[in-house]
Enzyme design. Structure first.
Site, PDB file in Angstrom:
ATOM      1  N   ARG A 181       0.805  -1.210   0.000  1.00 25.16           N
ATOM      2  CA  ARG A 181       0.000   0.000   0.000  1.00 25.16           C
ATOM      3  C   ARG A 181       0.848   1.275   0.000  1.00 25.16           C
ATOM      4  O   ARG A 181       0.394   2.323  -0.456  1.00 25.16           O
ATOM      5  CB  ARG A 181      -0.985   0.007   1.175  1.00 25.16           C
ATOM      6  CG  ARG A 181      -0.359   0.003   2.543  1.00 25.16           C
ATOM      7  CD  ARG A 181      -1.406  -0.013   3.664  1.00 25.16           C
ATOM      8  NE  ARG A 181      -2.158   1.238   3.720  1.00 25.16           N
ATOM      9  CZ  ARG A 181      -3.482   1.302   3.626  1.00 25.16           C
ATOM     10  NH1 ARG A 181      -4.186   0.198   3.441  1.00 25.16           N
ATOM     11  NH2 ARG A 181      -4.083   2.467   3.687  1.00 25.16           N
ATOM     12  N   VAL A 223      -6.492   8.061   0.852  1.00 18.18           N
ATOM     13  CA  VAL A 223      -6.387   6.612   0.979  1.00 18.18           C
ATOM     14  C   VAL A 223      -6.806   6.299   2.404  1.00 18.18           C
ATOM     15  O   VAL A 223      -6.106   6.665   3.355  1.00 18.18           O
ATOM     16  CB  VAL A 223      -4.955   6.118   0.695  1.00 18.18           C
ATOM     17  CG1 VAL A 223      -4.862   4.611   0.941  1.00 18.18           C
ATOM     18  CG2 VAL A 223      -4.545   6.445  -0.734  1.00 18.18           C
ATOM     19  N   SER A 224      -7.949   5.668   2.551  1.00 14.50           N
ATOM     20  CA  SER A 224      -8.498   5.419   3.888  1.00 14.50           C
ATOM     21  C   SER A 224      -7.535   4.586   4.730  1.00 14.50           C
ATOM     22  O   SER A 224      -6.669   3.871   4.205  1.00 14.50           O
ATOM     23  CB  SER A 224      -9.848   4.709   3.785  1.00 14.50           C
ATOM     24  OG  SER A 224     -10.802   5.519   3.144  1.00 14.50           O
ATOM     25  N   SER A 225      -7.718   4.652   6.028  1.00 14.64           N
ATOM     26  CA  SER A 225      -6.854   3.902   6.935  1.00 14.64           C
ATOM     27  C   SER A 225      -7.047   2.405   6.735  1.00 14.64           C
ATOM     28  O   SER A 225      -8.126   1.946   6.341  1.00 14.64           O
ATOM     29  CB  SER A 225      -7.166   4.275   8.386  1.00 14.64           C
ATOM     30  OG  SER A 225      -8.423   3.733   8.769  1.00 14.64           O
TER      31      SER A 225
END
Length: 409
Positions: free
Chosen positions: A44, A77-79
């Site tokens: 990621r 970008v979400s956790s």
């Protein structure tokens, strides 16, 4: 579907992923072994090269990738925790056809891992810069079963429908008809739905023209853009720089801001419920009960400096449930008890009717404790125009496309 890039990843990268996964398991965000495997494999950090690599693998870290001219975050970008939570809610199986609304690349890669080579993922975003970043990331990671589309999420992507699952990664105040119609019968829609100012990522199951909830979690997401944009309004009660206090208004009536500013300057009045919660116990369901039971309950957001200065006893950037009645208001708070791990719930009122409003808020905290503490709300989404007699009894939230209902046992 782990890529060559990932196979050859330095040990430090894999160690970061392994540590992140272990934390997600401990948080209860990742439970399915296939979810665990997906999060263990996707690099990621490559989606946000401008961010420290270790930071990107922290469970609660969301990387903001774009803001609008007013400073509002509009892409991120979400956790990892939130991404894992939504994917668990979606219950994605190999071979499925999945639509993601709100792109970023990382979540699409996780979804691609979940559906496998026989499945397909469509990820879309209204912003071409966002989809370009997503496409570049997915090319690097080698996920070939993903189609990236630049378009307004309001309309979905009919050319690839129907979908077994639709996962929305932006805050939505409404459910467009396209999302329902492009979802297979009994398919699942996971969406961060804003209801009276409070956002929950809800897992819905399609039942004809309606959607029926199958669990929900508190969350925070960037707002929807395009046709479906419907942001909260802010009513500023204190504007000193760094100490701002404001009411976050959704479908609430316009407040008398000047009167409430005066009320804020008046002495606080306390009311206590006798109801206690553990230090690590979530109050999400309490807050949803309060907004179901009380008509005018916006969230009061405040900078931490406002609490430090003594302007408020509780402060949160997300917001604290606050009952407003004319020239007075009261917000939910808590205080320590003799038990170091328990806190008593109460309310602090301000204004000429501060005592009355605080007492009213405390009464509903007590009702929640006695009648609903062991229960969970049930949420349904019906098409706009559905007559009242066809809706479940409870709180009704009217939007342009839908009528959302919140009911309790």
């Amino acid at each position: 579907m782990t890529t060559e890039n990932n196979d050859n990843a330095p040990a430090s990268e894999q160690e970061l992923r392994d540590t992140m996964v272990q934390q997600l398991i401990e948080l209860g965000a990742a439970r399915n072994p296939r979810v665990v495997a997906a999060f263990r494999s996707v690099p990621r950090h490559l989606a946000t090269p401008e961010v420290d690599m270790a930071k990107t693998y922290e469970p609660e870290f969301a990387a903001v990738t774009k803001t609008d001219p007013t400073g509002v975050d509009i892409s991120s970008v979400s956790s990892p925790r939130v991404q894992a939570m939504q994917i668990e809610q979606a219950d994605i199986q190999p071979g499925m056809n999945v639509l993601e609304i709100g792109s970023g690349g990382v979540n699409a890669a996780y979804l691609a891992e979940m559906v496998g080579e026989q499945g397909h993922v469509v990820t879309m975003d209204i912003d071409g810069e966002v989809t370009q970043r997503a496409a570049e990331f997915l090319k690097i990671t080698g996920h070939q079963n993903v189609t990236v589309i630049t378009a307004d999420g309001e309309h979905g992507v009919p050319g690839h429908a129907p979908y077994d699952r639709i996962v929305v990664t932006v805050q939505a105040a409404d459910i467009p008809p396209a999302w329902v119609h492009q979802l297979k019968e009994s398919g699942r829609l996971v969406v961060p739905l804003r209801m009276r100012g409070m956002t929950r990522t809800v897992a819905f199951v399609r039942d004809g023209e309606r959607l029926v909830s199958d669990g929900f979690e508190q969350c925070g997401f960037v707002p929807m853009q395009g046709i479906g944009e419907n942001r909260v309004r802010l009513a500023l009660l204190h504007d000193a720089e760094g100490e701002e206090i404001a009411l976050r208004l959704d479908d609430h009536p316009e407040p008398d801001v000047e009167a409430l500013r005066v009320a804020l300057s008046m002495p606080r009045i306390e009311a206590w419920s006798g109801v206690t919660v553990a230090g690590d116990e979530s109050t999400d369901h309490l807050h949803l009960w309060l907004t179901t039971a009380l008509d005018n309950l916006p969230l009061m957001a405040a900078k931490i400096a406002a609490r430090k200065r003594g302007l408020l006893a509780s402060a949160s950037p997300i917001g604290v449930p606050t009952l407003v009645e004319g020239d007075s208001f009261a917000y939910r708070t808590a205080r320590p008890t003799d038990d170091p791990d328990r806190y008593e719930l109460g309310a602090i009122g301000h204004g000429p009717q501060g005592q009355k409003v605080a007492t009213r808020l405390v009464e509903e905290i007590q009702v929640w404790h006695s009648d609903h503490r062991q229960h969970r709300a049930h949420i349904e989404v019906h098409p706009a125009g559905t007559p009242d007699y066809q809706l479940p009894a409870g709180r009704v939230i009217d939007r342009s496309h839908t009528r959302v209902t919140i009911t309790w046992p």
